[in-house]
Design an enzyme around this catalytic site. Structure first.
Site, short mmCIF file in Angstrom:
data_model
loop_
_atom_site.label_atom_id
_atom_site.label_comp_id
_atom_site.label_asym_id
_atom_site.label_seq_id
_atom_site.Cartn_x
_atom_site.Cartn_y
_atom_site.Cartn_z
N TYR A 62 -40.36 -23.71 5.66
CA TYR A 62 -39.73 -24.82 4.95
C TYR A 62 -38.30 -24.96 5.45
O TYR A 62 -37.59 -23.97 5.61
CB TYR A 62 -39.73 -24.56 3.44
CG TYR A 62 -39.02 -25.63 2.64
CD1 TYR A 62 -39.72 -26.74 2.17
CD2 TYR A 62 -37.66 -25.56 2.38
CE1 TYR A 62 -39.08 -27.75 1.44
CE2 TYR A 62 -37.00 -26.55 1.66
CZ TYR A 62 -37.72 -27.64 1.19
OH TYR A 62 -37.07 -28.62 0.48
N GLU A 72 -35.99 -33.29 4.65
CA GLU A 72 -36.88 -32.14 4.45
C GLU A 72 -38.00 -32.12 5.48
O GLU A 72 -38.63 -33.14 5.75
CB GLU A 72 -37.48 -32.20 3.04
CG GLU A 72 -38.48 -31.10 2.73
CD GLU A 72 -39.12 -31.28 1.36
OE1 GLU A 72 -38.53 -30.80 0.37
OE2 GLU A 72 -40.18 -31.94 1.28
#
Length: 416
Positions: free
Chosen positions: A120, A208
């Site tokens: 992530y 993101e």
């Protein structure tokens, strides 16, 4: 402002961040050709079909599918375009899907000890330190909120210098802490710097990548091999106050993904967010609006919206605000809470009167039928109260609130 995943992939590619080939389609007829295009050159064709909506939980909802043939791609696209997607992040009725991404499938490297090499990576703003921050984790491919709640030590946070940006040594250090080595470490560190630069240059509020992966041929714990660090899903949000600098980004907005009432409010300079309650709120000032919703909850009610008319709304804007609030069939009462500074109480009062005169009910009658509680204080308050008192014939459901507590108590009692 949010954009779709296929648009986010294009933006990553513009900044030199590797992404798999992909095409967006809007019909079943386009699916087979798109599948062939994105899988060209593969010995064993594999593609992923993903609904393009501004909500998460697509995989668990059945709106992300792996396909191996053009026919399977058509079947998946047909399903997504003819069913509404329902997930924990959508309204109960779900979201209509009008766009679908068909992207090349990738073989993700295996991680030593089990699992896949998924990470992530995100850049956002830390309000506590008032600085941009890079967030990274080895727990990619899942909700970062779940990771934060269950494995807080698995999240790395690195402040970004407001002038110098994310430095190369910071990227290398984070990549090493994530387990990258060799060529994979250099690739990951470079992606971090590029993402941090994109965040600033495009006035993002969130940038993101989830997951960031390394393809088979080299893992994060190996020398890099033939593996390539690649972004296979991305999410971006942009500061709407900065869009005047980015006409290209503004053009990416999808009106179909916007709440119709919120889009309507934006045209009149109103800040509106639809909620799930039954008490409409019309307030001037974001802080006062939050306090108003809190005190409604305190008295046992549920706010139906956040609506801030701001400090310089016109009578026309106030009239539109009422029309937006009452267009929600769930609204059973309205609380107006105005503390006049720049905003004048008489302008609000006249807006209320105009709205009542022009509002059309479902049965064709005009005027407000739901309870209306008004609390006015501040600039021109006496004039505002006088206008309302003189117009009671047009406002039969009107009650005056002596203060915020009294107003909230009255509207909750009237609705309940």
């Amino acid at each position: 402002m949010k954009i779709h995943e296929y648009q986010a992939r294009d933006l990553l590619a513009q900044y030199g961040i590797p992404v798999p080939a992909g095409q967006m389609v809007t019909s079943v007829e386009q699916a087979a050709q798109a599948f062939k295009a994105v899988t060209a050159g593969m010995e064993a064709p594999l593609a992923v079909v993903k609904a393009q909506v501004h909500a998460g939980g697509r995989g668990k909802a059945g709106f992300v599918k792996l396909v191996k043939t053009p026919q399977d791609a058509e079947t998946a696209v047909r399903f997504m375009l003819t069913h509404r997607m329902v997930s924990p992040q959508t309204p109960p009725e779900g979201l209509e899907v009008t766009k679908v991404l068909i992207a090349a499938g990738v073989d993700i490297a295996d991680r030593a000890g089990g699992g896949k090499e998924e990470f992530y990576l995100a850049v956002t703003t830390d309000r506590r330190t008032r600085r941009n921050i890079l967030i990274a984790s080895r727990e990619g491919g899942v909700d970062i909120e779940h990771v934060a709640a269950t494995k807080p030590d698995a999240i790395i946070k690195e402040p970004i210098h407001p002038i110098a940006g994310l430095q190369a040594f910071q990227g290398r250090d984070i990549a090493a802490r994530l387990g990258f080595t060799g060529r994979g470490l250099s690739q990951a560190a470079d992606i971090m710097q590029r993402l941090a630069r994109l965040f600033v240059e495009k006035d993002c509020t969130l940038a993101e990548i989830n997951p960031l992966i390394i393809t088979s041929g080299g893992g994060a714990g190996g020398a890099g091999g033939a593996g390539v660090v690649t972004a296979i899903d991305a999410k971006f949000s942009f500061d709407e106050n900065g869009l005047f600098r980015h006409k290209d980004l503004a053009a990416l907005a999808d009106p179909a993904e916007q709440n119709a009432a919120e889009a309507r409010a934006h045209k009149f300079g109103l800040s509106y967010v639809a909620l799930d309650g039954n008490i409409g709120c019309l307030v001037n000032g974001a802080g006062l609006a939050m306090a108003t919703m809190d005190i409604i909850k305190l008295h046992g009610g549920e706010p139906a919206n956040f609506l801030d008319v701001g400090g310089s709304a016109t009578e026309e804007a106030v009239t539109e605000a009422f029309s937006i609030i009452l267009s929600d069939a769930r609204v059973k009462g309205v609380l107006v809470n105005i503390f006049g500074g720049i905003m004048r109480c008489d302008v609000i009062a006249q807006g209320i009167i105009n709205a009542a005169s022009n509002f059309k009910n479902a049965d064709g009658s005009t005027g407000f039928k739901v309870p209306l509680v008004v609390r006015l204080e501040g600039t021109n308050v006496d004039a505002g109260r006088k206008l309302l008192e003189q117009s009671r014939g047009k406002l039969p459901t009107l009650q005056a609130g002596a203060d915020l507590t009294d107003a909230a108590s009255k509207v909750c009692a009237a609705v309940n």
